[in-house]
Design a protein around this motif. Structure first.
Motif, PDB file in Angstrom:
ATOM      1  N   HIS A   1      57.797  19.073   4.308  1.00 17.69           N
ATOM      2  CA  HIS A   1      59.174  19.262   4.787  1.00 17.69           C
ATOM      3  C   HIS A   1      59.319  19.008   6.282  1.00 17.69           C
ATOM      4  O   HIS A   1      60.354  19.327   6.870  1.00 17.69           O
ATOM      5  N   TRP A   2      58.301  18.433   6.904  1.00 17.59           N
ATOM      6  CA  TRP A   2      58.381  18.088   8.323  1.00 17.59           C
ATOM      7  C   TRP A   2      59.315  16.898   8.518  1.00 17.59           C
ATOM      8  O   TRP A   2      59.480  16.056   7.626  1.00 17.59           O
ATOM      9  N   GLY A   3      59.896  16.812   9.701  1.00 22.10           N
ATOM     10  CA  GLY A   3      60.688  15.649  10.075  1.00 22.10           C
ATOM     11  C   GLY A   3      62.081  15.598   9.478  1.00 22.10           C
ATOM     12  O   GLY A   3      62.745  14.563   9.541  1.00 22.10           O
ATOM     13  N   ARG A   4      62.563  16.690   8.928  1.00 26.14           N
ATOM     14  CA  ARG A   4      63.894  16.727   8.308  1.00 26.14           C
ATOM     15  C   ARG A   4      64.869  17.636   9.053  1.00 26.14           C
ATOM     16  O   ARG A   4      65.971  17.883   8.586  1.00 26.14           O
TER      17      ARG A   4
ATOM     18  N   THR B   1      64.432  23.120  13.383  1.00 25.30           N
ATOM     19  CA  THR B   1      65.524  23.270  14.353  1.00 25.30           C
ATOM     20  C   THR B   1      66.695  24.019  13.738  1.00 25.30           C
ATOM     21  O   THR B   1      67.268  24.919  14.364  1.00 25.30           O
ATOM     22  N   GLU B   2      67.057  23.676  12.515  1.00 26.69           N
ATOM     23  CA  GLU B   2      68.185  24.329  11.837  1.00 26.69           C
ATOM     24  C   GLU B   2      67.922  25.821  11.631  1.00 26.69           C
ATOM     25  O   GLU B   2      68.786  26.663  11.910  1.00 26.69           O
ATOM     26  N   ALA B   3      66.727  26.149  11.155  1.00 21.32           N
ATOM     27  CA  ALA B   3      66.386  27.553  10.920  1.00 21.32           C
ATOM     28  C   ALA B   3      66.335  28.320  12.238  1.00 21.32           C
ATOM     29  O   ALA B   3      66.899  29.415  12.360  1.00 21.32           O
TER      30      ALA B   3
ATOM     31  N   ALA C   1      55.351  18.750  18.140  1.00 24.39           N
ATOM     32  CA  ALA C   1      56.501  18.960  17.258  1.00 24.39           C
ATOM     33  C   ALA C   1      57.238  20.244  17.632  1.00 24.39           C
ATOM     34  O   ALA C   1      58.472  20.257  17.739  1.00 24.39           O
ATOM     35  N   SER C   2      56.517  21.324  17.865  1.00 23.47           N
ATOM     36  CA  SER C   2      57.166  22.584  18.241  1.00 23.47           C
ATOM     37  C   SER C   2      57.749  22.516  19.648  1.00 23.47           C
ATOM     38  O   SER C   2      58.798  23.104  19.915  1.00 23.47           O
TER      39      SER C   2
ATOM     40  N   ALA D   1      61.636  23.304  20.457  1.00 23.73           N
ATOM     41  CA  ALA D   1      62.017  24.225  21.528  1.00 23.73           C
ATOM     42  C   ALA D   1      62.948  23.531  22.529  1.00 23.73           C
ATOM     43  O   ALA D   1      63.939  24.116  22.980  1.00 23.73           O
ATOM     44  N   GLY D   2      62.640  22.302  22.866  1.00 22.82           N
ATOM     45  CA  GLY D   2      63.479  21.550  23.795  1.00 22.82           C
ATOM     46  C   GLY D   2      64.876  21.316  23.246  1.00 22.82           C
ATOM     47  O   GLY D   2      65.871  21.454  23.974  1.00 22.82           O
TER      48      GLY D   2
END
Length: 171
Positions: free
Chosen positions: A99-102, A106-108, A135-136, A140-141
């Motif tokens: 489920h990465w890259g979707r 960020t949404e959660a 990725a994290s 965060a950014g």
């Protein structure tokens, strides 16, 4: 208990149930997923879930299972964790590699931040991110976090990123 929903996701408090313990172990069994957070035995997962349940009871927040609203499939975890030694509340996110890259992290995390700053009235939320976890760092950014300091958590180095309620309101 608190349930947070977004357009695609449902975040529900993690419990000490066998189902959540088994899922936690499976989530962290993937070497790509656990490279920054470590793997879990069933015993360690149960202990971690007990600690999470205790935070929900004592602080009114904790980590959540992140599920797809359309199917109910648990795809990751996100939520808030109080670190007594830092006197800080941290947001965290970990998702199954499939489920990465979707945009789910960020949404959660955006929904958790809204809840933490809005409903809970927290003045500051941190994100403790391992060096090299690009990725994290990107998540965060996107959320408006900025690096505050280098530190160590659970014996591992991290960069502590921070976001204040006022800064979040302006993002």
């Amino acid at each position: 208990m608190t349930v947070i929903t977004t357009e695609r996701l449902r975040l529900r408090p993690l419990t000490t149930s066998d189902a959540d313990a088994d899922w936690w172990v499976r989530l962290h069994a993937d070497d790509e997923v656990n490279q920054f957070v470590g793997a879990y035995t069933r015993e360690r997962a149960v202990k971690r879930l007990r600690d999470i349940a205790q935070q929900w009871d004592q602080r009114g927040h904790g980590l959540c299972a992140v599920e797809l609203k359309a199917t109910g499939e648990a795809i990751g975890r996100s939520g808030l964790h109080w670190w007594e030694q830092f006197d800080e509340t941290e947001i965290g996110w970990t998702f199954a590699r499939a489920h990465w890259g979707r945009g789910y992290a960020t949404e959660a995390a955006r929904a958790v931040l809204g809840w933490g700053f809005g409903t809970l009235g927290l003045p500051l939320i941190t994100a403790m991110i391992a060096p090299g976890n690009s990725a994290s760092i990107a998540v965060a950014g996107r959320l408006g976090f900025t690096p505050l300091r280098e530190d160590e958590i659970l014996g591992r180095p991290c960069v502590v990123h921070g976001l204040t309620r006022d800064a979040y309101a302006s993002v």
